[in-house]
Enzyme design. Structure first.
Site, PDB file in Angstrom:
ATOM      1  N   SER A   1       1.497  -1.077   0.111  1.00  0.00           N
ATOM      2  CA  SER A   1      -0.051   0.019   0.099  1.00  0.00           C
ATOM      3  C   SER A   1       1.123   0.760   0.073  1.00  0.00           C
ATOM      4  CB  SER A   1      -0.947   0.139   1.563  1.00  0.00           C
ATOM      5  OG  SER A   1      -0.192   0.438   2.785  1.00  0.00           O
TER       6      SER A   1
ATOM      7  N   GLY B   1      -9.984  -5.122   3.686  1.00  0.00           N
ATOM      8  CA  GLY B   1      -9.582  -6.126   2.773  1.00  0.00           C
ATOM      9  C   GLY B   1      -9.405  -5.511   1.336  1.00  0.00           C
ATOM     10  N   ALA B   2      -9.046  -3.844   0.794  1.00  0.00           N
ATOM     11  CA  ALA B   2      -9.119  -3.952   0.114  1.00  0.00           C
ATOM     12  C   ALA B   2      -7.859  -4.165  -1.384  1.00  0.00           C
ATOM     13  CB  ALA B   2      -9.218  -2.428   0.019  1.00  0.00           C
ATOM     14  N   GLY B   3      -6.426  -4.364  -0.152  1.00  0.00           N
ATOM     15  CA  GLY B   3      -5.117  -4.342  -1.504  1.00  0.00           C
ATOM     16  C   GLY B   3      -5.328  -6.001  -0.774  1.00  0.00           C
ATOM     17  N   ASP B   4      -6.147  -7.040  -0.134  1.00  0.00           N
ATOM     18  CA  ASP B   4      -6.291  -7.765  -0.695  1.00  0.00           C
ATOM     19  C   ASP B   4      -6.747  -8.713  -1.765  1.00  0.00           C
ATOM     20  OD1 ASP B   4      -4.969  -8.259   2.223  1.00  0.00           O
ATOM     21  OD2 ASP B   4      -7.098  -8.572   2.828  1.00  0.00           O
TER      22      ASP B   4
ATOM     23  N   ASN C   1      -7.978  -3.124  -9.480  1.00  0.00           N
ATOM     24  CA  ASN C   1      -8.625  -2.443  -9.114  1.00  0.00           C
ATOM     25  C   ASN C   1      -9.667  -2.182  -9.037  1.00  0.00           C
ATOM     26  OD1 ASN C   1      -6.138  -0.791  -8.524  1.00  0.00           O
ATOM     27  ND2 ASN C   1      -6.255   0.515 -10.435  1.00  0.00           N
TER      28      ASN C   1
HETATM   29  N1  LIG Z   1     -12.200   4.402  -1.869  1.00  0.00           N
HETATM   30  C1  LIG Z   1     -12.105   3.407  -3.138  1.00  0.00           C
HETATM   31  N2  LIG Z   1     -12.245   3.605  -3.979  1.00  0.00           N
HETATM   32  C2  LIG Z   1     -12.342   2.745  -4.861  1.00  0.00           C
HETATM   33  N3  LIG Z   1     -11.149   1.500  -5.174  1.00  0.00           N
HETATM   34  C3  LIG Z   1     -10.597   2.017  -3.587  1.00  0.00           C
HETATM   35  C4  LIG Z   1     -11.070   2.376  -2.865  1.00  0.00           C
HETATM   36  N4  LIG Z   1      -9.845   1.976  -1.823  1.00  0.00           N
HETATM   37  C5  LIG Z   1      -9.265   1.021  -2.179  1.00  0.00           C
HETATM   38  N5  LIG Z   1      -9.810   1.167  -4.061  1.00  0.00           N
HETATM   39  C6  LIG Z   1      -9.183  -0.046  -5.134  1.00  0.00           C
HETATM   40  O1  LIG Z   1      -8.432  -0.922  -3.777  1.00  0.00           O
HETATM   41  C7  LIG Z   1      -7.312  -1.078  -4.104  1.00  0.00           C
HETATM   42  C8  LIG Z   1      -6.271  -1.224  -2.832  1.00  0.00           C
HETATM   43  O2  LIG Z   1      -6.703  -0.023  -1.354  1.00  0.00           O
HETATM   44  P1  LIG Z   1      -5.338   0.513  -0.411  1.00  0.00           P
HETATM   45  O3  LIG Z   1      -6.362   1.442   0.437  1.00  0.00           O
HETATM   46  O4  LIG Z   1      -4.706   1.261  -1.790  1.00  0.00           O
HETATM   47  O5  LIG Z   1      -4.437  -1.068   0.176  1.00  0.00           O
HETATM   48  P2  LIG Z   1      -5.079  -1.171   1.626  1.00  0.00           P
HETATM   49  O6  LIG Z   1      -6.157  -2.168   1.505  1.00  0.00           O
HETATM   50  O7  LIG Z   1      -3.756  -2.308   1.989  1.00  0.00           O
HETATM   51  O8  LIG Z   1      -4.426  -0.093   2.259  1.00  0.00           O
HETATM   52  C9  LIG Z   1      -6.163   0.518  -4.461  1.00  0.00           C
HETATM   53  O9  LIG Z   1      -5.414   0.416  -5.208  1.00  0.00           O
HETATM   54  C10 LIG Z   1      -7.969   0.930  -5.584  1.00  0.00           C
HETATM   55  O10 LIG Z   1      -7.803  -0.522  -6.334  1.00  0.00           O
HETATM   56  O1  LIG Z   2      -7.098  -4.691   4.641  1.00  0.00           O
HETATM   57  P1  LIG Z   2      -6.064  -4.970   4.065  1.00  0.00           P
HETATM   58  O2  LIG Z   2      -4.456  -3.887   3.785  1.00  0.00           O
HETATM   59  O3  LIG Z   2      -6.515  -5.571   2.387  1.00  0.00           O
HETATM   60  O4  LIG Z   2      -6.113  -6.395   4.469  1.00  0.00           O
HETATM   61  C1  LIG Z   2      -6.317  -6.194   5.946  1.00  0.00           C
HETATM   62  C2  LIG Z   2      -5.597  -6.831   6.750  1.00  0.00           C
HETATM   63  O5  LIG Z   2      -4.390  -5.756   6.691  1.00  0.00           O
HETATM   64  C3  LIG Z   2      -5.732  -6.967   8.498  1.00  0.00           C
HETATM   65  O6  LIG Z   2      -4.940  -6.994   9.577  1.00  0.00           O
HETATM   66  C4  LIG Z   2      -7.270  -7.566   8.533  1.00  0.00           C
HETATM   67  O7  LIG Z   2      -7.252  -8.071   9.965  1.00  0.00           O
HETATM   68  C5  LIG Z   2      -7.983  -7.807   7.868  1.00  0.00           C
HETATM   69  O8  LIG Z   2      -8.964  -8.691   7.606  1.00  0.00           O
HETATM   70  C6  LIG Z   2      -7.650  -7.227   6.596  1.00  0.00           C
HETATM   71  O9  LIG Z   2      -6.709  -8.746   5.371  1.00  0.00           O
END
Ligand SMILES: Nc1ncnc2c1ncn2[C@@H]1O[C@H](COP(=O)(O)OP(=O)(O)O)[C@@H](O)[C@H]1O
Ligand SMILES: O=P([O-])([O-])O[C@@H]1[C@@H](O)[C@H](O)[C@@H](O)[C@H](O)[C@@H]1O
Length: 378
Positions: free
Chosen positions: A216, A266-269, A293
């Protein structure tokens, strides 16, 4: 760029190389997902506003099941999950753990408290503070199945993927994709999640044998993108702004999809699994990031592990089948990945944007899907 696994890692000499990543139509591409399911407690203003199944393995399984290419008659997507939970695990019957049950341990299930702040209005402010309140056992190399896989996803959340476990994954899998959160998280005495520099960890020496490393924007400074991109392809996700890919010799920005964010967990996952599915469909890395995305946006639209509307998934499948049929040559041919944006990139983005419209529709149509509370609207 050569595949990250060294030639003798995934395939012994003389062994039939059935597990090479190939374009559609090849043998089933079996994956190995390593990381534990967990309990997530979502807190806002000192009040618990949600308790959900968590752990990258849960979000990743959900997306791989939804988006991996497979023939109709194949049923479940072909991947194995190696995850550990305690006897207190509350979600054994939820779809992802029910399909791929975790190993049971004497220690309790890993549990996180995610504290959301109302002040997280800026796209770049960390929108949650995470605290690990319980930790299950690590996943050891011996916990992994003793066979080869086409691809592996190292998706720990609480330090459970040990360096030696990642090394064994690299040996077993033809290509390994890693979430940086599995490598660089550190926990203080209170369980608060912090980060250490990747180069100071025992994982650093494995990087040249990793295919893709996802971080991230908050984690990226600890990864050291400029150094890491010389060893593998680095993808930095940036919330609602989409993501950027960096490889040795190039980089690309990939546009996001609009979403009404109710829970960023879970967005990143989900991104990483969508990206992996895109590669399996034969897309270049930059095109596959569109699918990342797409599923990242889908994840933030619901609380906890999202439920995808079948119509939306059908639309995505049809789009991929159509766009990929138009391609002149497959992007994954068993020895190399292609990174650059292809000629269908913009068309693919536009078509997926149409499919994304089916996501909010689903929330109105299906109030039973677990969307209990508005955790973090923007
Ligand atoms: N508010 C949002 N609107 C649209 N897409 C999103 C949004 N938040 C996350 N995403 C999508 O999910 C991906 C991962 O989100 P991010 O917040 O960067 O990861 P993490 O959950 O690891 O912090 C982003 O690259 C984007 O494609
Ligand atoms: O939001 P994200 O960064 O994609 O991933 C999240 C982890 O950072 C967090 O530790 C876990 O408890 C969530 O269930 C999810 O896996």
């Amino acid at each position: 760029m050569p595949l990250a696994a060294e030639p003798d890692d995934a395939h012994e000499e003389g062994e039939d190389q059935q597990l090479l990543l190939t374009a559609k139509g090849g043998p089933a591409l079996e994956g190995l997902v390593v990381g534990s399911y967990c309990h997530d407690v979502l807190i806002r203003g000192g009040r618990i506003v949600g308790e959900t199944l968590g752990g990258a393995a849960a979000f990743v399984s959900n997306v791989l099941d939804a988006a991996s290419p497979r023939e109709e008659e194949q049923g479940e997507a072909p991947f194995v999950v190696v995850s550990k939970v305690g006897r207190d695990f509350a979600y054994a019957s939820a779809p992802a753990p029910a399909r791929r049950p975790p190993l049971l341990c004497a220690s309790p299930t890993t549990s996180f408290h995610a504290q959301f702040s109302d002040a997280a209005a800026s796209a770049h402010a960390p929108d949650r503070e995470l605290r690990r309140v319980r930790a299950c056992d690590p996943i050891y190399p011996a916990d992994l199945p003793d066979r080869r896989f086409a691809y592996g996803l190292a998706v720990g959340v609480a330090g459970e993927v040990l360096p030696e476990t990642l090394e064994r994954m690299i040996r077993l899998c033809h290509a390994v994709l890693v979430d940086a959160q599995a490598l660089i998280r550190a926990f203080d005495g209170d369980g608060a999640v912090g980060h250490v520099a990747l180069e100071d960890t025992p994982y650093a020496r494995l990087l040249p044998r990793v295919a893709f490393l996802k971080a991230s924007s908050e984690e990226a400074p600890y990864v050291g993108v400029e150094t890491a991109r010389r060893q593998c392809c680095v993808i930095v996700t940036d919330g609602r702004d989409g993501c950027r890919l960096y490889w040795d010799g190039g980089e690309a920005r990939v546009a996001p999809f609009p979403a009404v964010q109710v829970d960023p967990t879970g967005a990143g996952d989900s991104f990483l699994a969508g990206f992996a599915a895109g590669l399996l469909w034969g897309l270049s890395a930059t095109d596959a990031a569109l699918l990342g995305n797409f599923f990242g946006a889908a994840a933030v639209s619901q609380v906890g592990v999202p439920t995808f509307h079948p119509k939306m998934l059908q639309a995505v499948k049809e789009i991929l089948e159509e766009k990929i049929a138009k391609r002149s040559s497959p992007c994954i041919n068993g020895t190399t990945f292609t990174f650059d944006r292809s000629s269908v990139h913009d068309e693919l983005h536009a078509a997926l944007q149409e499919a994304a419209r089916l996501m909010p529709e689903q929330q109105q149509a299906d109030p039973t899907n677990g969307n209990g509370g508005d955790i973090c609207s923007v």
